[in-house]
Design an enzyme around this catalytic site. Structure first.
Site, PDB file in Angstrom:
ATOM      1  CB  CYS A  43       2.781   0.450   5.579  1.00 28.40           C
ATOM      2  SG  CYS A  43       3.669   0.032   3.831  1.00 28.40           S
ATOM      3  N   GLY A  69      -2.730   1.860   3.368  1.00 31.65           N
ATOM      4  CA  GLY A  69      -2.101   1.148   2.227  1.00 31.65           C
ATOM      5  C   GLY A  69      -3.342   0.314   1.366  1.00 31.65           C
ATOM      6  CG  ASN A 144       4.026   2.431   9.205  1.00 29.55           C
ATOM      7  OD1 ASN A 144       4.205   3.310   8.207  1.00 29.55           O
ATOM      8  ND2 ASN A 144       3.246   3.241  10.095  1.00 29.55           N
ATOM      9  N   GLY A 145       6.848   2.324   7.514  1.00 25.08           N
ATOM     10  CA  GLY A 145       8.063   3.172   7.512  1.00 25.08           C
ATOM     11  C   GLY A 145       9.011   3.076   6.496  1.00 25.08           C
ATOM     12  CE1 TYR A 284      -4.201  13.179   2.121  1.00 26.33           C
ATOM     13  CE2 TYR A 284      -2.981  11.419   2.408  1.00 26.33           C
ATOM     14  CZ  TYR A 284      -3.796  12.277   1.553  1.00 26.33           C
ATOM     15  OH  TYR A 284      -4.234  11.491   0.606  1.00 26.33           O
ATOM     16  CB  SER A 325      -8.032  14.828   3.214  1.00 28.55           C
ATOM     17  OG  SER A 325      -7.854  15.615   1.766  1.00 28.55           O
ATOM     18  CG  ASP A 387      -7.423  19.643  -0.366  1.00 28.84           C
ATOM     19  OD1 ASP A 387      -7.543  18.980   0.686  1.00 28.84           O
ATOM     20  OD2 ASP A 387      -6.996  19.642  -1.275  1.00 28.84           O
ATOM     21  CG  ASP A 388      -4.877  17.378   3.233  1.00 32.03           C
ATOM     22  OD1 ASP A 388      -5.257  17.782   2.012  1.00 32.03           O
ATOM     23  OD2 ASP A 388      -4.551  15.934   3.371  1.00 32.03           O
TER      24      ASP A 388
END
Length: 510
Positions: A43, A69, A144-145, A284, A325, A387-388
């Site tokens: 978030c 988000g 956030n978390g 990411y 990404s 790719d990541d």
């Protein structure tokens, strides 16, 4: 890991969780839902104090944090007499772009949130910021978390008479503050924080203050900024850049920042600990133009690619990123090995998840709607795809086949992070362990599964070298890297409890 008696029990329970997962059907790996083959953002939070256009500034900040988000967004403001709230499902631009909505959010102080639901359903009552009228005034909170003891605390609160209005773990903080018998609000807030486990970055608004708080390990990010003499809290520096604000500093791990008419006050109510920020911010989650703990994310991701090229070189003609990404790491890979970089895959930015309908025919075409092969860049060539990360691997299968269909002579795959072996419980929505490709397959089995000529991942040590840190203590590394190592830095009360219940049911069934 925590060297206490409780830790041993936690470690045993974690092993039990994984054993339960391993016993489940491996057929889940064949699930063709492309939208499940990715790490979900957590978030984003934003807050500003004392600005005449607080709601408009907050909307712009949230727009910059949209990558964190996309399911829902909300803003709460305070005008000196009343709180005003607008919470919506969908994107920031779809909900806070009209003047009428912004005008309803009057006031000079504001908090906002963009949401991807890691706990709680995607319904309007779970959309943040959450708000409650408490003894002493209103209280809005954006989080956030993820709290790893949120469910346990919620059960205790409900038994004590609390009336929960959402299914989000964030609501726990409202009730804990409300139940505190301390006199000052900030003391009630601190008392509530002391009961939390897991990861959090809170931005809260009261009648008189804007408050930011990071968990004692600093797992989730939070920064302090300034615009025209008014202070701002945000998840990332890109939210400051979009409004022309100045970055002041990171909020430290375990720190509470209190912003009022008197300025900024810093409180540190927890015993000092070494910070353990989440390494996935670099891999990411953070926007490439953000600065996280003093490091430009784009440059770090390029260094990931450079380390990967040194650890796992390949004799190829072209380096191709998996967009978006994988782009910075692919650039770093190409620079390190001296092989040309080409956009061999073109991403369609105008296809959202809602466009893919739940029919098998459309689902099979899903990856082509999001990614198209640039045949001229790959036909007849030996290529490395960069790719990541690989989560379940279903998208990787389709990307590799797309390159072969476009005429690539060889397709090698390089991943700019270590294998994801363990689920996250701190705000990243990862699949269960049995659905993580690396948790159930050897490297060779993974290579065969995705159909590549070779496959390699960046090592954990390579991650640390690229970031510029040493793994000084292999038991307690510098970053939170549990998805790779299984080293969870906090107690997992809810998860351990769930494993215990599952084992009890299995025993009864036996």
């Amino acid at each position: 890991m925590n060297p206490d008696p409780k830790h041993g029990r936690e470690e045993t329970a974690r092993s039990q969780i994984w054993d339960i997962g391993a016993a489940r059907s491996a057929a889940a790996m064949q699930d063709d839902d492309l939208d499940g083959d990715t790490l979900r953002e957590e978030c984003g939070v934003f807050g500003i104090f004392g600005h005449p256009e607080a709601a408009a500034v907050t909307a712009l900040g949230l727009h910059a944090l949209q990558h964190r988000g996309q399911e829902a967004t909300g803003i709460v403001t305070y005008d000196g007499a009343r709180f005003h709230s607008e919470r919506r499902l969908g994107l920031v631009g779809d909900n806070f772009s009209d003047a009428a909505t912004i005008e309803r959010l009057s006031g000079s102080s504001s908090v906002g949130h963009v949401r991807y639901s890691t706990t709680g359903e995607t319904i309007l009552r779970n959309v943040q910021p959450l708000f409650a009228e408490l003894d002493g005034g209103g209280f809005a909170v954006a989080h956030n978390g993820n709290l790893t003891n949120g469910m346990s605390l919620r059960r205790q609160l409900v038994r004590a008479g609390a009336l929960c209005q959402s299914t989000s773990d964030t609501e726990v903080i409202l009730h804990l503050v409300a139940h505190s018998r301390r006199n000052r609000f900030i003391d009630r807030f601190i008392e509530a924080l002391r009961q939390l486990e897991g990861a959090y970055a809170f931005v809260c608004l009261t009648n008189k203050k804007l408050i930011g708080a990071r968990d004692p390990l600093g797992i989730r990010p939070l920064v302090l900024g300034e615009l025209d003499g008014r202070y701002i809290l945000a998840s990332e520096t890109c939210a400051l850049d979009i409004i022309g604000a100045r970055f002041v500093r990171d909020v430290e791990n375990g720190e509470i920042v209190v912003i009022s008419e008197d300025g900024v006050e810093s409180l540190k109510p927890f015993p000092p600990q070494r910070a353990r920020p989440c390494v996935f911010e670099y891999i990411y989650f953070a926007r490439p133009d953000s600065v996280v703990h003093g490091r430009n994310v784009y440059e770090v991701r390029k260094r990931f690619g450079g380390e990967l090229a040194r650890e796992a070189p390949a004799d190829v003609d072209v380096i191709v990123p998996v967009p978006d990404s994988g782009v910075p790491a692919a650039i770093g890979f190409a620079q390190a090995c001296g092989v040309p970089y080409e956009l061999g895959i073109i991403r369609n930015h105008y296809v959202g998840r809602t466009f893919i309908q739940p029919t098998q025919t459309i689902r099979e075409l899903g990856v082509r709607m999001k990614h198209s092969a640039n045949r001229g860049a790959v036909a007849g060539k030996r290529i490395v795809l960069v790719d990541d990360s690989i989560v379940r691997g279903t998208t990787s299968v389709k990307i590799v086949q797309m390159m072969r269909d476009a005429g690539a002579r060889e397709v090698h795959f390089r991943i700019a992070s270590p294998p994801i072996m363990f689920p996250d419980y701190y705000g990243i929505d990862t699949p269960e362990r049995e659905k993580l490709l690396a948790a159930t397959h050897s490297l060779e089995e993974m290579r065969r599964y995705i159909g590549a000529d070779s496959l390699a991942f960046l090592s954990v040590d390579g991650i640390y070298r690229a970031i510029g840190e040493e793994r000084r203590d292999p038991v307690r590394p510098q970053f939170t890297d549990h998805c790779f190592t299984g080293e969870y830095p906090t107690a997992l009360t809810d998860i351990v409890g769930e494993a215990t219940k599952q084992l009890s049911l299995l025993a009864e069934a036996g």
